[in-house]
Scaffold this motif. Structure first.
Motif, mmCIF file in Angstrom:
data_model
loop_
_atom_site.group_PDB
_atom_site.id
_atom_site.type_symbol
_atom_site.label_atom_id
_atom_site.label_comp_id
_atom_site.label_asym_id
_atom_site.label_seq_id
_atom_site.Cartn_x
_atom_site.Cartn_y
_atom_site.Cartn_z
ATOM 1 N N PRO A 1 0.816 -1.228 0.000
ATOM 2 C CA PRO A 1 0.000 0.000 0.000
ATOM 3 C C PRO A 1 0.844 1.270 0.000
ATOM 4 N N GLU A 2 2.113 1.184 0.464
ATOM 5 C CA GLU A 2 2.946 2.384 0.509
ATOM 6 C C GLU A 2 3.222 2.937 -0.885
ATOM 7 N N MET A 3 3.093 2.104 -1.945
ATOM 8 C CA MET A 3 3.317 2.574 -3.310
ATOM 9 C C MET A 3 2.295 3.622 -3.733
ATOM 10 N N LEU A 4 1.158 3.647 -3.081
ATOM 11 C CA LEU A 4 0.125 4.626 -3.427
ATOM 12 C C LEU A 4 0.584 6.051 -3.169
ATOM 13 N N PRO B 1 2.961 12.792 -6.182
ATOM 14 C CA PRO B 1 3.762 13.545 -7.165
ATOM 15 C C PRO B 1 3.186 13.445 -8.574
ATOM 16 N N ALA B 2 2.538 12.327 -8.929
ATOM 17 C CA ALA B 2 1.938 12.209 -10.258
ATOM 18 C C ALA B 2 0.832 13.244 -10.450
ATOM 19 N N ALA C 1 -0.917 6.857 -15.377
ATOM 20 C CA ALA C 1 0.097 6.809 -14.322
ATOM 21 C C ALA C 1 -0.489 6.297 -13.007
ATOM 22 N N ILE C 2 -1.705 6.765 -12.673
ATOM 23 C CA ILE C 2 -2.341 6.320 -11.423
ATOM 24 C C ILE C 2 -2.632 4.821 -11.472
ATOM 25 N N LEU C 3 -3.126 4.327 -12.630
ATOM 26 C CA LEU C 3 -3.398 2.901 -12.761
ATOM 27 C C LEU C 3 -2.127 2.074 -12.637
ATOM 28 N N ILE D 1 -4.622 14.602 -19.145
ATOM 29 C CA ILE D 1 -5.528 13.882 -18.240
ATOM 30 C C ILE D 1 -5.413 12.374 -18.441
ATOM 31 N N SER D 2 -5.357 11.929 -19.698
ATOM 32 C CA SER D 2 -5.234 10.485 -19.950
ATOM 33 C C SER D 2 -3.929 9.949 -19.396
ATOM 34 N N ARG D 3 -2.839 10.746 -19.552
ATOM 35 C CA ARG D 3 -1.565 10.291 -19.016
ATOM 36 C C ARG D 3 -1.595 10.206 -17.478
ATOM 37 N N ILE D 4 -2.295 11.152 -16.855
ATOM 38 C CA ILE D 4 -2.422 11.107 -15.380
ATOM 39 C C ILE D 4 -3.160 9.846 -14.953
#
Length: 815
Positions: free
Chosen positions: A7-10, A15-16, A40-42, A34-37
């Protein structure tokens, strides 16, 4: 439910998002950003390794069995080789190992803890008498938590043995009459005769011949007096007239230490009352009405004294007295408690009661309906069903209620013999013992409607709060329609219905729509539904019921007395009989302990701790009274022990608090014991055991301790204080432990005879090897696919847009 392995990876999402917001502010291609964000989150979520737990049932056709063979000295009464024969029978079917316990002590709890690994099952071949090491209850709880089922195989008893003990106080009052009990136990449940002798300081004081037909018999010996201060000895000897394997446990020593009568102060004592007769006979009583020199008194007795007799300064003195660890007993009457203006007075502050009428909490009738169908054994829910039932049985808010138990499988069964009053400990013990004997049936039918029909009949003519509590694994699909009809009729009569559903792997819990039958049933009739996991207990809140005007003003003339708490120091060895005709109406404070009540729930004897001290409120009179004598029966015959026990509890330590005071319990051969030395005066702490100095350790304010293991059997001298050493614990408890089968069952195991174990144990072990396993299934692929789809989709859409723009530009050039 999705969980995360990392969970720490969240935290990388932060920064993203910051970078994305910055680019959105500076850039023009907002859709691309927006698509790149999102991509990145996924990807970051995928890095966190999401997973789900998928349950599945595993079965081991060859369960691993550990057979623990009790071969200690006490097992010489049983047929030899039982465990070895069982081991050979089991190894022909499955993996098994044999562990032998030998020696002169039995540590069953230690063996269970040592061999319970979670991937095996334990078979105990023993008499069930564990006398050292881990407590059996704690060991069985540990085994259950690790997933190890424990079975009990009872070996065949072939010889009888008798054992004797003396039960009674070690510290006695000089020249007072004492009662001691000679307790004789036998291994078998048969008729046996023996002669007994009781010696006091080597002088025969009692003897007789007894024919015993039960496992245990208590022979009371009354009016035993000691006329000299200091150490004394009691010795009991039994001489059986028939088979008795081991004579070592036919003789028992008890050390007794006689002290002067404790000094107490009595305030307001009527010297011609039954209370005064008891106090003046047993204690050194000062009857001064003042509170001077109370520091030298072991306890204070306040008899029927009005609140205006105590100033605030007097109460402060009493508070200081209690904070020094002493005790006070306040006896009621027509000038005390609610008759003596105690309410909101200074004296009431130290009392365990308020001088106002107690709220009545009776009028409740409860029926427990317990599922003992075959599925409760197959899916391991029977222990939780019984555990929840016993939890309800011991609910403090039900002490004035009536409760009955019904079991159902293929049919309904009356377990308790109707509704039983929960205000007596004997009834609670009876109900608990009856429930402990329940075993799952041999058929798969679960006829809840049969149990509900019996409960409906029980409650049909009852008044007050009516409640039915069903405790089941929920597999009621075959009797659902019939159960619904009966439940609807029951609820229409004003009965509250509860369903405690113990979750299991049984598929019959759920209908074709995925709904629990139990929950649907409660929704249909308006009942209360609890869904519990293994080991959980339902929290049903039973509110106090308000007394009606008729009940408040009822006068039945006499009020039978009931022991509300039989485990307290005061009441543990007393059986109260009879009635009182009057009482002071009081309400126990929070934290107080009701010991004796009337059959209508009114407190008669209530205690609590005040600081370091002890206070008892006896809210009836001294047996003499004024115009009306309320409690004459309370001071007569066996009931009079209640008064001396109450005063003794208030006194606490009856010994003089001067010089060096030794306390040491008697012990068993080979069992170490901790002794204590308290130095009240200045000096060098020294203790000698049979002439040899002991190493003392300081453990408190002027308190020293040492561990001793005296031998041989007999009396030993501890600087003038007597310590008795008796036969080893291994020889105390003989025959089969009758409490172990219920204990084994409550933790999910079963009890077998030797022949039953050979025929059925392996099959049950196979069934109990079914376990619910939760496999971890990674979900990161879905987040990676989502990121890939979004990325490719955005690239494709952008490429299509570029192609369209190039074609349009080409057309413009051509024209």
């Amino acid at each position: 439910m999705v969980q995360l392995e990392n969970p720490e990876m969240l935290l990388l999402i932060i920064p993203a998002l910051i970078a994305g917001l910055y680019l959105l502010k500076k850039g023009t291609k907002k859709g691309l950003i927006i698509s790149r964000i999102v991509v990145a989150i996924l990807l970051i979520i995928a890095l966190a390794s999401p997973f789900t737990l998928v349950p599945r049932i595993t079965t081991d056709d060859n369960p691993d069995l550990v057979i623990i063979s009790d071969e200690t000295d006490s097992m010489e009464l049983f047929v030899n080789g039982t465990a070895s024969e069982l081991y050979e029978a089991m190894t022909a079917k499955t993996s098994a190992s044999l562990v032998r316990l030998t020696g002169d002590s039995t540590a069953l709890g230690d063996a269970i803890v040592q061999y319970a690994t979670g991937d095996n099952q334990i078979v105990l071949v023993t008499d069930g008498n564990s006398n050292t090491g881990e407590e059996l209850v704690d060991a069985l709880q540990f085994a259950k938590e690790t997933g190890t089922t424990v079975y009990y195989v009872q070996p065949e008893l072939e010889e009888n043995d008798l054992t004797v003990q003396i039960v009674g106080d070690k510290t006695v009052i000089l020249k007072n009459e004492n009662q001691f009990d000679i307790v004789v136990s036998q291994a078998m449940d048969q008729e046996i005769s023996y002669n007994y002798e009781l010696y006091s300081d080597d002088t025969l004081i009692r003897s007789g011949k007894v024919t015993q037909t039960t496992r245990e018999k208590s022979i009371p010996v009354t009016q035993v007096k000691f006329t000299k201060l200091g150490a004394h000895t009691l010795k009991a000897i039994i001489k059986p007239s028939s088979s008795d394997v081991d004579p070592i446990n036919n003789q028992y020593y008890k050390a007794v230490y006689a002290i002067p009568k404790p000094t107490i102060r009595a305030i307001g004592l009527e010297t011609n009352s039954p209370l005064a007769d008891i106090l003046l006979n047993l204690y050194d009583v000062s009857t001064s009405g003042e509170l001077n020199n109370i520091d030298t008194k072991k306890a204070i007795i306040i008899d029927n004294t009005h609140a205006n007799s105590f100033t605030e300064a007097n109460v402060e003195e009493l508070q200081d007295y209690l904070n020094d660890g002493r005790g006070i007993v306040v006896v009621g009457g027509d000038r005390s408690y609610n008759y003596g203006d105690y309410l909101d007075s200074p004296i009431e502050e130290i009392l365990p009661v308020l001088s106002k009428p107690t709220d009545w909490s009776g009028g409740r009738n409860i029926v427990l309906i317990l599922d003992i169908s075959q599925s409760t054994a197959a899916h391991g829910t029977i222990a939780d069903i019984l555990g929840n039932a016993i939890n309800i049985l011991h609910n403090d808010n039900l002490r004035d209620a009536y409760l009955g138990v019904i079991a159902f499988g293929s049919e309904g069964m009356d377990v308790s013999g109707g509704l039983q009053f929960l205000g007596t400990a004997s009834n609670i013990e009876f109900l608990e013992s009856e429930m402990a004997t329940l075993t799952p049936g041999s058929t798969s039918e679960t006829s809840l409607n049969e149990g509900l029909a019996i409960a409906d009949e029980w409650l049909d003519n009852e008044v007050g709060e009516l409640e039915i509590i069903i405790i089941s694994d929920g597999g009621i699909e075959k009797s659902y329609d019939e159960s619904l009809k009966v439940a609807e009729d029951i609820v229409d009569k004003g009965v509250n219905l509860y369903y405690i559903h113990i979750r299991s792997s049984a598929p019959s819990q759920v209908d074709n729509y995925g709904n629990f039958y139990a929950e649907t049933l409660m929704n249909e009739v308006g009942g209360v539904y609890f869904h519990l996991d293994e080991g959980e207990r339902a929290n049903i809140e039973f509110e106090d019921l308000q007394q009606t005007e008729d009940e408040e003003t009822a006068d039945i003339g006499t009020y039978p007395l009931i022991e509300y708490n039989t485990k307290h120091f005061i009441t543990k060895d007393i059986e109260i009989e009879g009635s009182i005709t009057g009482y002071d109406d009081v309400t126990p404070k929070a934290g107080a302990d009701r010991l004796i009540i009337t059959s209508t729930g009114k407190p008669v004897l209530t205690t609590w701790r005040y600081g370091l001290g002890r206070v008892a409120a006896l809210s009836t009179d001294n047996g003499q009274g004024g115009e009306n004598m309320w409690a004459t029966q309370l001071y007569s015959d066996n009931n009079s022990k209640l008064i001396s026990s109450t005063v003794n509890w208030a006194i606490g330590n009856p010994r003089e608090e001067t010089g060096a005071v030794v306390n040491a319990p008697d012990t068993w051969y080979g069992t170490p014991v901790t002794i204590e030395l308290t130095m009240y005066d200045e000096g060098i702490p020294t203790l000698k055991l049979d002439g040899d100095a002991l190493d003392l350790s300081l453990t408190g304010n002027n308190v020293y301790e040492a561990v001793i293991n005296p031998s041989p059997i007999g009396l030993h001298d501890l600087s003038g204080y007597p310590v008795a050493v008796n036969y080893a614990l291994e020889y105390r408890d003989v025959g089969l432990n009758e409490e172990l089968p219920a204990l084994i069952k409550s933790y999910g195991g079963s009890t077998y005879s030797v022949n039953e174990a050979r025929a059925k144990l392996f099959e049950e072990a196979q069934g109990n090897s079914e376990k619910l396993v939760r496999d971890s299934v990674s979900q990161k692929i879905y987040f990676l696919l989502a990121a890939l789809i979004i990325f490719l989709g955005e690239v494709i859409l952008r490429r299509i847009k570029e192609i369209k723009e190039m074609k349009k530009l080409q057309q413009e050039i051509e024209t």
